[in-house]
Design a protein around this motif. Structure first.
Motif, PDB file in Angstrom:
ATOM      1  N   TYR A   1       0.803  -1.204   0.128  1.00 31.31           N
ATOM      2  CA  TYR A   1       0.235  -0.058   0.116  1.00 31.31           C
ATOM      3  C   TYR A   1       0.744   1.105   0.104  1.00 31.31           C
ATOM      4  O   TYR A   1       0.482   2.128  -0.593  1.00 31.31           O
ATOM      5  CB  TYR A   1      -0.797  -0.220   1.231  1.00 31.31           C
ATOM      6  CG  TYR A   1      -2.186  -0.932   1.135  1.00 31.31           C
ATOM      7  CD1 TYR A   1      -2.409  -1.753   0.018  1.00 31.31           C
ATOM      8  CD2 TYR A   1      -2.958  -1.133   2.362  1.00 31.31           C
ATOM      9  CE1 TYR A   1      -3.339  -2.567   0.116  1.00 31.31           C
ATOM     10  CE2 TYR A   1      -3.916  -1.847   2.221  1.00 31.31           C
ATOM     11  CZ  TYR A   1      -4.141  -2.789   1.166  1.00 31.31           C
ATOM     12  OH  TYR A   1      -5.128  -3.650   1.176  1.00 31.31           O
ATOM     13  N   GLU A   2       1.950   1.089   0.814  1.00 30.07           N
ATOM     14  CA  GLU A   2       2.965   2.472   1.012  1.00 30.07           C
ATOM     15  C   GLU A   2       3.616   2.496  -0.467  1.00 30.07           C
ATOM     16  O   GLU A   2       3.727   3.786  -0.668  1.00 30.07           O
ATOM     17  CB  GLU A   2       3.724   2.392   2.127  1.00 30.07           C
ATOM     18  CG  GLU A   2       3.190   2.340   3.367  1.00 30.07           C
ATOM     19  CD  GLU A   2       3.918   2.287   4.579  1.00 30.07           C
ATOM     20  OE1 GLU A   2       5.056   1.515   4.527  1.00 30.07           O
ATOM     21  OE2 GLU A   2       3.522   2.816   5.696  1.00 30.07           O
ATOM     22  N   ARG A   3       3.896   1.497  -0.929  1.00 28.40           N
ATOM     23  CA  ARG A   3       4.675   1.668  -2.332  1.00 28.40           C
ATOM     24  C   ARG A   3       3.547   2.239  -3.675  1.00 28.40           C
ATOM     25  O   ARG A   3       3.987   3.086  -4.182  1.00 28.40           O
ATOM     26  CB  ARG A   3       4.965   0.163  -2.886  1.00 28.40           C
ATOM     27  CG  ARG A   3       5.634   0.265  -4.374  1.00 28.40           C
ATOM     28  CD  ARG A   3       6.657  -1.028  -4.572  1.00 28.40           C
ATOM     29  NE  ARG A   3       5.973  -2.138  -4.473  1.00 28.40           N
ATOM     30  CZ  ARG A   3       5.526  -2.801  -5.639  1.00 28.40           C
ATOM     31  NH1 ARG A   3       5.650  -2.133  -6.867  1.00 28.40           N
ATOM     32  NH2 ARG A   3       4.812  -3.954  -5.658  1.00 28.40           N
ATOM     33  N   VAL A   4       2.375   1.771  -3.423  1.00 34.00           N
ATOM     34  CA  VAL A   4       1.597   2.351  -4.512  1.00 34.00           C
ATOM     35  C   VAL A   4       1.071   3.879  -4.056  1.00 34.00           C
ATOM     36  O   VAL A   4       1.008   4.759  -4.914  1.00 34.00           O
ATOM     37  CB  VAL A   4       0.205   1.632  -4.443  1.00 34.00           C
ATOM     38  CG1 VAL A   4      -1.021   2.293  -5.231  1.00 34.00           C
ATOM     39  CG2 VAL A   4       0.387   0.193  -4.761  1.00 34.00           C
ATOM     40  N   MET A   5       1.143   4.095  -2.781  1.00 35.50           N
ATOM     41  CA  MET A   5       0.898   5.454  -2.363  1.00 35.50           C
ATOM     42  C   MET A   5       1.866   6.535  -2.891  1.00 35.50           C
ATOM     43  O   MET A   5       1.759   7.751  -3.306  1.00 35.50           O
ATOM     44  CB  MET A   5       0.814   5.682  -0.907  1.00 35.50           C
ATOM     45  CG  MET A   5       0.462   7.072  -0.300  1.00 35.50           C
ATOM     46  SD  MET A   5      -1.026   7.672  -0.695  1.00 35.50           S
ATOM     47  CE  MET A   5      -2.062   7.113   0.746  1.00 35.50           C
ATOM     48  N   ALA A   6       3.117   6.013  -2.677  1.00 32.96           N
ATOM     49  CA  ALA A   6       4.277   6.664  -3.133  1.00 32.96           C
ATOM     50  C   ALA A   6       4.060   7.273  -4.466  1.00 32.96           C
ATOM     51  O   ALA A   6       4.570   8.312  -4.993  1.00 32.96           O
ATOM     52  CB  ALA A   6       5.455   6.179  -3.030  1.00 32.96           C
TER      53      ALA A   6
END
Length: 364
Positions: free
Chosen positions: A162-167
């Motif tokens: 999720y944090e990779r997509v958010m970035a």
């Protein structure tokens, strides 16, 4: 399977939809003429069915179909509710893939909401609204996973994803621009992200571009470069010409295309590309009662394909008798193909291929 047609107001979106479906969606030279999404079911062009129909002269001719939804024009601020944006975003959320229409022609008689033609800016306007919506959704998911991780450390891979997509979203990139393995795709399927949906960009060109080298159109080139950056496809299409073609019968259509110096309409290419974008293929059945294309997902095994005809076919599946389209046409009949040993008997593990002509054997 549904494809949503999106775009800024006055880019030719509803004109394209009308040509696709002949459904008569209102088309007008001002924003928000389409408030409720129009829906049309469209036949997938397949020349193989035409050949089989000539062979069998069937009572019924049934092509594969897909559904297109004409979604009202988005504007800047849609993610915050501007221009009925929340309603439009909810309509996009309900489709499986997106056809994004972008204007690639100059015409002073047709107003542009931003005053001038700049297809990349137009693409970014809509993509950013979808990205803003995804950021809002993903922020809530990340917070929920972080709280849940206090008692379940196995959620760490999900949080990392999720944090990779958010970035990527915060950099203005769509979720589909990233690469995922099967497990990550499964995790993301739990989140209703708009920018992960597959997209085809329909570059709406002018009549003057028809029959010319499309690469000479700088607007089209800009769209192509944008699409390549996120691994999406671009189909050039002239909505006005397609609207004219849609009014013609088959013979007139052939002559019209010949006069334009093209062999296939832009809409036919768009429909085929949309079908493929959804991961769909067709297997065929043929006989004097009906010639038909059956829609399945690529990778479907024989029993699952049989179930598309009737659940009893899947439950009592014995085998599938399969001949390739080319072999059947060359032999002239299924019996002749059998005599030449060209009809294969396949079991439960056989993966149906696009264009397989199939006869299922079953017992219930």
């Amino acid at each position: 399977m549904k494809l949503g047609i999106v775009g800024l107001p006055n880019v030719g979106k509803s004109t394209l939809f009308n040509a696709l479906t002949n459904a008569g969606a209102q088309s007008a030279n001002y924003p928000f003429c389409t408030i409720e999404p129009n829906v049309g079911v469209v036949a997938v062009p397949d020349s193989r069915l035409d050949v089989l129909a000539q062979m069998y002269n069937p009572e019924l001719y049934t092509p594969a179909v897909i559904e297109f939804v004409d979604i009202a024009g988005l504007v800047k601020g849609a993610s915050k509710g501007e221009g009925l944006g929340n309603k439009f975003l909810s309509h996009i959320r309900e489709v499986d893939a997106i056809v994004h229409v972008v204007r690639c022609f100059e015409n002073t008689d047709i107003i542009h909401v931003d005053g001038n033609i700049n297809p990349v800016r137009d693409l970014e306007t809509i993509n950013l609204e979808l990205i803003f919506s995804d950021i809002e959704i993903l922020e809530r998911r990340i917070d929920a996973v972080k709280k849940a991780m206090k008692g379940d450390k196995t959620l760490a891979p999900k949080l990392e994803l999720y944090e990779r997509v958010m970035a990527a979203l915060e950099e203005g990139k769509s979720a589909r621009s990233l690469d995922y393995d099967d497990e990550e795709r499964e995790m993301l399927s739990e989140v209703a992200l708009l920018t992960i949906k597959p997209v085809i960009y329909a570059a709406n060109i002018s009549e003057a571009d028809i029959g010319k080298d499309i690469n000479e159109n700088p607007f089209y080139q800009a769209v192509l470069e944008f699409a390549n950056s996120e691994k999406s496809e671009v189909i050039p299409v002239c909505a006005e010409i397609e609207a004219q073609i849609a009014e013609l019968d088959d013979d007139e259509k052939g002559m019209f295309l010949e006069d334009l110096g093209i062999t296939e309409s832009g809409l036919d290419r768009l429909i085929k590309a949309s079908y493929s974008l959804l991961g769909l293929i067709s297997y065929l059945t043929a006989g004097p009662k009906e010639v038909r294309a059956w829609t399945i997902t690529k990778g479907t095994k024989a029993p699952g394909a049989a179930g598309k005809i009737h659940s009893d076919f899947e439950k009592g599946f014995i085998r599938a008798e399969i001949v390739s389209f080319d072999d059947l046409v060359a032999c002239g009949s299924m019996n002749a193909a059998k005599e030449k040993g060209l009809v294969r008997s396949e079991g439960k593990e056989y993966v149906i291929a696009d264009g397989d002509i199939v006869l299922f054997r079953f017992n219930v």
